[in-house]
Design a protein around this motif. Structure first.
Motif, short mmCIF file in Angstrom:
data_model
loop_
_atom_site.label_atom_id
_atom_site.label_comp_id
_atom_site.label_asym_id
_atom_site.label_seq_id
_atom_site.Cartn_x
_atom_site.Cartn_y
_atom_site.Cartn_z
N ASP A 110 0.84 -1.19 0.00
CA ASP A 110 0.00 0.00 0.00
C ASP A 110 0.88 1.24 0.00
OD1 ASP A 110 0.89 0.27 2.60
OD2 ASP A 110 -1.06 -0.09 3.53
N ALA A 111 0.26 2.41 0.06
CA ALA A 111 0.99 3.67 -0.01
C ALA A 111 1.91 3.85 1.19
CB ALA A 111 0.01 4.84 -0.10
N ALA A 112 1.58 3.22 2.35
CA ALA A 112 2.43 3.33 3.54
C ALA A 112 3.57 2.32 3.52
CB ALA A 112 1.59 3.14 4.79
N GLY A 113 3.58 1.40 2.57
CA GLY A 113 4.64 0.41 2.45
C GLY A 113 4.31 -0.94 3.07
N ALA A 114 3.09 -1.13 3.62
CA ALA A 114 2.71 -2.42 4.21
C ALA A 114 2.50 -3.45 3.10
CB ALA A 114 1.43 -2.26 5.03
N ARG A 115 2.94 -4.69 3.35
CA ARG A 115 2.89 -5.76 2.35
C ARG A 115 1.62 -6.58 2.52
NH1 ARG A 115 4.82 -7.40 -2.53
NH2 ARG A 115 4.90 -9.64 -2.62
#
Length: 141
Positions: A110-115
């Motif tokens: 996602d945009a926050a970097g969570a996989r």
């Protein structure tokens, strides 16, 4: 004027007597007719026409209408003790949809970097929750 009054009253009496006489003749004619019965071969037709209706079995009488009230329920329903339910685990509310940043063959970020691992529209986040991908957004439940 007196002559006119006498004439009118005489006419009225004559009409009453004639009407009563006609009614008596009609009644006598209907009594000479046979009683109405259904045709044994075809129940939608009468056996003999014209016919007279059957006399009533008993004379009708008027009856006062009585509307009663429902009986009062005095018995209390039995109270069955119920044991308290065990506490249930809190169901997490679904999070707000997150915009997807980039995807590869193993999943998306996602945009926050969570996989989010998985292929297609069904993926899992890092905590193991099921996530659903809808276009450019992903929402976990």
């Amino acid at each position: 004027m007196k002559t006119m009054t006498k004439t009118i009253s005489a006419l009225a009496c004559t009409m009453l007597l004639a009407g009563g006489h006609a009614w008596a003749q009609e009644k006598a004619a209907s009594e000479s007719l046979p009683m109405c019965q259904l045709d044994p071969r075809d129940s939608s037709k009468l056996a003999v026409e014209p016919c007279r209706p059957a006399p009533p079995v008993q004379p009708r009488r008027s009856v006062a209408q009585v509307i009663g009230r429902m009986p009062v329920q005095r018995t209390a329903s039995p109270v069955v003790p119920m044991p308290p339910l065990p506490p249930s685990p809190a169901v997490p509310m679904p999070g707000a949809p997150q915009p997807i940043g980039a995807c590869d063959t193993g999943g998306c970020r996602d945009a926050a970097g969570a996989r989010y691992n998985g292929a297609g529209n069904a993926t899992l986040d890092a905590n193991g929750r099921i996530c659903h991908r809808n276009g450019a957004f992903i929402q976990c439940f």
